[in-house]
Motif scaffolding. Structure first.
Motif, PDB file in Angstrom:
ATOM      1  N   VAL A 130       0.810  -1.217   0.000  1.00 59.17           N
ATOM      2  CA  VAL A 130       0.000   0.000   0.000  1.00 59.17           C
ATOM      3  C   VAL A 130       0.851   1.278   0.000  1.00 59.17           C
ATOM      4  CG1 VAL A 130      -0.368   0.407   2.479  1.00 59.17           C
ATOM      5  CG2 VAL A 130      -2.227   0.834   0.862  1.00 59.17           C
ATOM      6  N   PHE A 133       2.314   1.767  -3.473  1.00 60.58           N
ATOM      7  CA  PHE A 133       1.249   2.106  -4.416  1.00 60.58           C
ATOM      8  C   PHE A 133       0.769   3.542  -4.225  1.00 60.58           C
ATOM      9  CE2 PHE A 133      -3.199   2.117  -5.879  1.00 60.58           C
ATOM     10  CZ  PHE A 133      -2.973   1.775  -7.202  1.00 60.58           C
ATOM     11  N   MET A 137       0.736   6.105  -7.138  1.00 57.96           N
ATOM     12  CA  MET A 137      -0.593   6.582  -7.565  1.00 57.96           C
ATOM     13  C   MET A 137      -0.709   8.099  -7.408  1.00 57.96           C
ATOM     14  SD  MET A 137      -3.288   5.028  -8.815  1.00 57.96           S
ATOM     15  CE  MET A 137      -4.434   6.105  -9.685  1.00 57.96           C
ATOM     16  N   ARG A 155      -6.379   6.270 -13.033  1.00 58.22           N
ATOM     17  CA  ARG A 155      -6.482   4.822 -12.836  1.00 58.22           C
ATOM     18  C   ARG A 155      -5.926   4.050 -14.026  1.00 58.22           C
ATOM     19  NH1 ARG A 155      -8.418   3.901  -8.714  1.00 58.22           N
ATOM     20  NH2 ARG A 155      -9.363   1.982  -7.921  1.00 58.22           N
ATOM     21  N   LEU A 156      -6.384   4.450 -15.210  1.00 55.14           N
ATOM     22  CA  LEU A 156      -5.913   3.797 -16.434  1.00 55.14           C
ATOM     23  C   LEU A 156      -4.426   4.053 -16.626  1.00 55.14           C
ATOM     24  CD1 LEU A 156      -6.766   2.218 -19.003  1.00 55.14           C
ATOM     25  CD2 LEU A 156      -6.992   4.421 -20.139  1.00 55.14           C
ATOM     26  N   ALA A 158      -2.119   4.600 -14.278  1.00 56.49           N
ATOM     27  CA  ALA A 158      -1.358   3.778 -13.327  1.00 56.49           C
ATOM     28  C   ALA A 158      -1.314   2.327 -13.780  1.00 56.49           C
ATOM     29  CB  ALA A 158      -1.984   3.883 -11.950  1.00 56.49           C
ATOM     30  N   LEU A 159      -2.471   1.825 -14.184  1.00 58.16           N
ATOM     31  CA  LEU A 159      -2.555   0.441 -14.660  1.00 58.16           C
ATOM     32  C   LEU A 159      -1.593   0.210 -15.825  1.00 58.16           C
ATOM     33  CD1 LEU A 159      -4.078  -2.296 -14.512  1.00 58.16           C
ATOM     34  CD2 LEU A 159      -5.694  -1.370 -16.170  1.00 58.16           C
ATOM     35  N   TRP A 162       2.327   0.775 -14.733  1.00 57.66           N
ATOM     36  CA  TRP A 162       2.725  -0.366 -13.898  1.00 57.66           C
ATOM     37  C   TRP A 162       2.800  -1.622 -14.762  1.00 57.66           C
ATOM     38  CZ3 TRP A 162      -0.658  -2.841  -9.469  1.00 57.66           C
ATOM     39  CH2 TRP A 162       0.124  -3.759  -8.754  1.00 57.66           C
TER      40      TRP A 162
END
Lengths: 205, 205
Positions: A130, A133, A137, A155-156, A158-159, A162
Motif C-alpha cells: 500500500v 502504491f 498513484m 487509474r488507467l 497507473a494500470l 505499472w
DNA sequence: AAATATACTAAACATTGTTTATATTATTAC
DNA sequence: GTAATAATATAAACAATGTTTAGTATATTT
C-alpha cells in the motif's frame, strides 16, 4: 504489569529472528526450495517452534513480502524527489526497474509468486504494497490533473505504466525473454530503453 | 521392419495419454497441487510408469506448455487476418489478452511458472513459443518497416508491446491488481482499454 | 509450594517426487 | 517351437516436505 509487555517484545523479536532467516533463505535459495526445517536449523530452534509464531509457510512469506515493500518504499522516497510530477514519474519508473533488476528474487516474491496472497483472509485486504502504491498513484494522479500525460484518467494511467514496467521485469525474471535472443549484456539497457521510450510517448508536449 | 515404428507410435500415444491427463489436472488444480500419483491414477497406470516416458515433472510441464502455445498459435492465425500490418497488430494484441483472460491457468504455465524452463538443457533453446513469437515478431517488423508505429526498431517495439500485454495479464493472474481496487466486473474492459490506449499512442498518424 | 500458563521440542503423520529391484510381457535368435 | 533377450510395467522403498500431536521443561501466578 510490564511483564506481558516484555513477553510481547520477546515475541516480536522472535518473529523478526525468524523472518530474517527466512528472508535470506527465500532470496538465496528460492521459496519452494527453502524448508521450514532449514529455517529452524538456521535460527537454532525446532521446526515446530516456527508454527508458534506463524500459521504456515505462506504467512511467513507474507511478512517477507512486507519487508520487500518496505525496501521499495524507502527507495521510492529516496529517489523520487523532483517537484515536477512528470519528472518524478520518470524517477519512480527508473527506480522500479532498478529494484526489479537488482533484487530479482525479492521482486519475484513481491509480485509474481502466488503463495503469499494465500495468507490474506477472505475479509482482509492485501496491504503489503500500500505504501509503494500510494506514492506511485499520487504521482500519476498529479500528472493527469496537470495534463502532463496522455491518459483520460489516473487509474488507467497507473494500470498501464505499472503494467509496462512489471511486464518487462517479469518476462525477464520468468526467463521468457529467452525467445527474443537479446544479448545478456545489453538486456538491462533494453528494459530501461523500453520504459523511457514509453514514458516519452506518454508525455504531452 | 514396421515393428519399431509401431512401438514408436505406441510410445507417442502413451505420451499423449499422459499429457492429456496432466494438462487437465495442471489447469484445474494447478501445477504444484497436481501429483504424479494423481496423474497416474487418472490414466490407470502406476506412478513409476510415467517416468518411463518423462524424465521428471518439469519435463511433463514442458510438453503441457507446448500444447498451450499450439492453442495460442491457432488463435493467432485464425484471428490475425487483416492485411494491414497495424490493424493486424491490434488483432494480435486483442487475441493475446483474450487468451490470457479466458485461459488464465494455462497462460500461467506458459508465461509465469518457472518450472517448465528447468526442462531445457543448457545447450538447448526454448522452442515452445517459437511459432507464436514468429507470428507476432513478423507483424511488428512489418509495422516498423512501413513506418506505422513509433519505434526505432522492431526488437524494441516487440519487447514493449509484449511487455505491456503480459504485464497487465500477469498482474491480474498473480492477484496483484487487488491493490488497485478495480471492480471485478469491468476488469476485463480495463485491460483491453489499457492495451487499446497504448496501441493508439504507438500509431503514427 | 502448588497450580497454571507459556515456550519449546521429539516424534509422528500424510504427502510428495523419484529410484530400485522385480515381475510380466513381447520380440528376437536359434 | 523354445530359449535368450529386450521392452514394459509395477510394488516397494527412499528421502524430503509441511504440519500436528503429545509431552516436557520453564516461567508466572495464586
Amino acid at each position: 504489569m510490564g511483564i506481558s509487555e516484555r513477553k510481547m517484545r520477546e515475541r516480536e523479536e522472535m518473529k523478526r529472528n525468524i523472518i530474517k532467516a527466512a528472508t535470506a533463505m527465500f532470496i538465496n535459495e528460492g521459496y519452494e526450495k527453502t524448508s521450514i526445517r532449514g529455517i529452524a536449523d538456521k535460527i537454532e530452534y525446532s521446526p515446530a517452534t516456527i508454527y508458534l509464531y506463524y500459521k504456515d509457510k505462506d504467512e511467513l512469506l507474507y511478512d517477507v513480502q512486507h519487508y520487500g515493500f518496505e525496501q521499495m518504499a524507502t527507495l521510492f522516497t529516496e529517489v523520487a524527489t523532483d517537484l515536477h510530477p512528470y519528472k518524478r514519474l520518470r524517477q519512480l519508473c527508473r527506480a522500479y526497474i532498478q529494484f526489479g533488476m537488482e533484487n530479482s528474487a525479492l521482486y519475484d516474491l513481491m509480485f509474481i509468486v502466488k503463495d503469499p496472497m494465500n495468507a490474506i483472509n477472505q475479509e482482509d485486504q492485501w496491504t503489503n504494497s500500500v505504501d509503494c502504491f500510494t506514492i506511485f498513484m499520487g504521482c500519476v494522479q498529479e500528472c493527469v490533473d496537470k495534463g502532463l500525460i496522455r491518459f483520460p484518467d489516473a487509474r488507467l494511467a497507473a494500470l498501464s505504466i505499472w503494467g509496462m514496467g512489471h511486464g518487462l521485469l517479469s518476462l525477464n525474471i520468468c526467463c521468457r525473454l529467452q525467445i527474443m535472443q537479446l544479448d545478456q549484456a545489453h538486456l538491462n539497457e533494453a528494459l530501461y530503453l523500453a520504459v523511457d521510450n514509453y514514458l516519452n510517448m506518454v508525455e504531452i508536449l
